[in-house]
Design an enzyme around this catalytic site. Structure first.
Site, mmCIF file in Angstrom:
data_model
loop_
_atom_site.group_PDB
_atom_site.id
_atom_site.type_symbol
_atom_site.label_atom_id
_atom_site.label_comp_id
_atom_site.label_asym_id
_atom_site.label_seq_id
_atom_site.Cartn_x
_atom_site.Cartn_y
_atom_site.Cartn_z
ATOM 1 N N THR A 70 6.088 -3.955 2.235
ATOM 2 C CA THR A 70 5.790 -4.644 0.971
ATOM 3 C C THR A 70 6.246 -3.760 -0.188
ATOM 4 O OG1 THR A 70 3.913 -5.848 1.861
ATOM 5 C CG2 THR A 70 3.805 -5.333 -0.493
ATOM 6 N N ARG A 110 -0.978 -18.378 6.467
ATOM 7 C CA ARG A 110 -1.685 -17.139 6.088
ATOM 8 C C ARG A 110 -1.083 -16.524 4.812
ATOM 9 N NH1 ARG A 110 -0.378 -11.542 4.992
ATOM 10 N NH2 ARG A 110 -2.196 -10.307 5.493
ATOM 11 N N GLY A 148 -1.680 -13.043 2.249
ATOM 12 C CA GLY A 148 -2.398 -11.765 2.118
ATOM 13 C C GLY A 148 -2.815 -11.487 0.690
ATOM 14 N N ASP A 149 -2.967 -10.213 0.389
ATOM 15 C CA ASP A 149 -3.477 -9.816 -0.933
ATOM 16 C C ASP A 149 -2.404 -9.772 -2.015
ATOM 17 O OD1 ASP A 149 -2.334 -7.658 0.595
ATOM 18 O OD2 ASP A 149 -2.953 -6.314 -1.019
ATOM 19 N N THR A 181 -0.709 -2.073 -1.098
ATOM 20 C CA THR A 181 -0.007 -2.433 0.139
ATOM 21 C C THR A 181 -0.878 -2.043 1.324
ATOM 22 O OG1 THR A 181 1.895 -1.986 1.549
ATOM 23 C CG2 THR A 181 1.312 -0.249 -0.015
ATOM 24 N N THR A 201 -3.082 -3.945 5.054
ATOM 25 C CA THR A 201 -3.501 -5.185 5.708
ATOM 26 C C THR A 201 -4.286 -6.032 4.718
ATOM 27 O OG1 THR A 201 -3.525 -3.973 7.768
ATOM 28 C CG2 THR A 201 -4.598 -6.126 7.765
HETATM 29 N N1 ASP Z 1 -0.399 -6.568 1.903
HETATM 30 C C1 ASP Z 1 0.607 -7.299 2.614
HETATM 31 C C2 ASP Z 1 -0.031 -8.519 3.225
HETATM 32 O O1 ASP Z 1 -1.085 -8.414 3.795
HETATM 33 C C3 ASP Z 1 1.286 -6.516 3.675
HETATM 34 C C4 ASP Z 1 1.600 -5.072 3.341
HETATM 35 O O2 ASP Z 1 1.371 -4.624 2.235
HETATM 36 O O3 ASP Z 1 2.107 -4.361 4.214
HETATM 37 O O4 ASP Z 1 0.554 -9.567 3.190
#
Ligand code: ASP
Length: 366
Positions: free
Chosen positions: A232, A260, A262-263, A283, A285
């Protein structure tokens, strides 16, 4: 004073005519003399820049299990070169009085166009073998924000996020609606094939195989928890006007399904900027970052608990997240130009310009 001295000297020695000529001459050149003195006292450009309005820039290219052993020197150089190119481009924008928003958008566009990162061109694949991209941007001055999620045909989602912020009354647009909005604003759509890279495709195949093996009771390969996940990209900037901005862009996680998200496109979780406190891009999970409202939490600790940027970022990334097994990191700049880049993984691609104007690129914990 000097004029009076010359007159006295000339009268005493009967040099009246030359004296008058001297005085006239002095009167004529005096303004130029004064200006030269002022110019002589002006700081050279480099110093003026340092003592003048502060501007800072930090970028990241994802956090995760990144170890020296895994990486060939050639690949490491490719990462370093691309991060450096993005960093220098953003820094030049700020140096030339550009806005933090322009720097953030441009930096992220460069990283989105590279196949190295999990954003734009190098985005990971979903369970179905498609690519769904997320991005967000926030302006610390106005607290305006824009974001897009699960878009499939947008080459540079960060620019679309900025369009949402500037040309719509909304903050977040998703999927087909976001793409309809893009078309209405003249954004060119790209076919899904644009996002194909062999590396990401292989990562999906491995994830699908591991999934099958584990449901059949077979032991999957030892888990590299971050494989196919990190990459990311994000950027935070402080411009000469004292305005903060933050942006983040991602392809999400390999093998994601059911839409899905993410953040990264969630304002307050993956991205936040507020001129009162700081700008943050995260960045890791995403599920944990959403539940911990990471980016806003750092800002809130500064605003309400009076913490420094470093302490606030450490508290969230190194204490709160690990308690819930949340892996990842953030980059952040505060309103005074201090920077923080904590991460609780083995590595995080990151780059910044230090206080002497020297670019620094780091990958591992060092
Ligand atoms: N935060 C990102 C997500 O969960 C992935 C990442 O930053 O590696 O989509």
């Amino acid at each position: 004073m000097l004029v009076r001295e010359i007159l006295r000297f000339c009268v005493l020695r009967d040099y009246e005519l030359p004296g008058i000529v001297l005085i006239l001459l002095f009167t004529a050149i005096e303004p130029a003399l004064r200006q030269n003195v002022a110019l002589g006292q002006a700081a050279p450009p480099a110093q003026a820049e340092r003592s003048g309005a502060k501007f800072r820039l930090v970028i990241h290219g994802g956090a995760g299990t990144i170890s020296r052993g895994q990486m060939s020197p050639e690949l490491e150089k490719e990462y370093r070169d691309k991060l450096l190119e993005a960093l220098k481009t953003g820094y030049e924008i700020l140096r030339n009085d550009g806005s933090s928003l322009d720097a953030v958008e441009r930096v992220i566009t460069i990283l989105e166009d590279s196949p190295l990162f999990n954003a734009g061109k190098g985005s990971v694949f979903t369970h179905e073998g498609t690519n769904e991209l997320d991005a967000s941007i926030m302006d610390g001055k106005t607290l305006k924000a824009g974001s897009v999620a699960a878009v499939k045909h947008i080459k540079n989602p960060i620019s679309l996020a900025r369009l949402v912020m500037e040309k719509s009354p909304h903050v977040m647009l998703v999927g087909e609606g976001a793409e309809t909005f893009a078309k209405a604003h003249g954004v060119e759509l790209v076919p899904q094939g644009y996002f194909y890279t062999q590396k990401r495709w292989d990562q999906l195949q491995k994830a699908l195989k591991d999934e099958k093996d584990s449901s059949a009771g077979r032991k999957a390969q030892p888990a590299d928890t971050s494989e196919g996940k990190h990459g990311t990209v994000g950027c935070v900037a402080l411009d000469k006007g004292g305005n903060l901005a933050a942006g983040t862009s991602t392809g999400g996680t390999t093998n994601k399904r059911f839409g899905r998200v993410g953040d990264s496109p969630i304002i307050g979780a993956g991205t936040y900027a507020n001129n009162l406190t700081c700008a943050v891009s995260a960045t890791g999970t995403g599920e944990f970052f959403i539940r911990s409202v990471v980016a806003h939490d750092i800002s809130a600790l500064m605003e309400y608990a009076g913490m420094s940027l470093q302490n606030a970022a450490d508290k969230v990334v190194m204490e709160k997240l690990p308690k819930m097994a949340g892996d990842g990191g953030v980059i952040a700049i505060d309103k005074d130009g201090n920077i923080a880049m904590p991460f609780n993984t083995t590595g995080m691609y990151r780059a910044y310009i230090d206080a002497d104007g020297k670019p620094v690129v780091k990958i591992y914990k060092e």
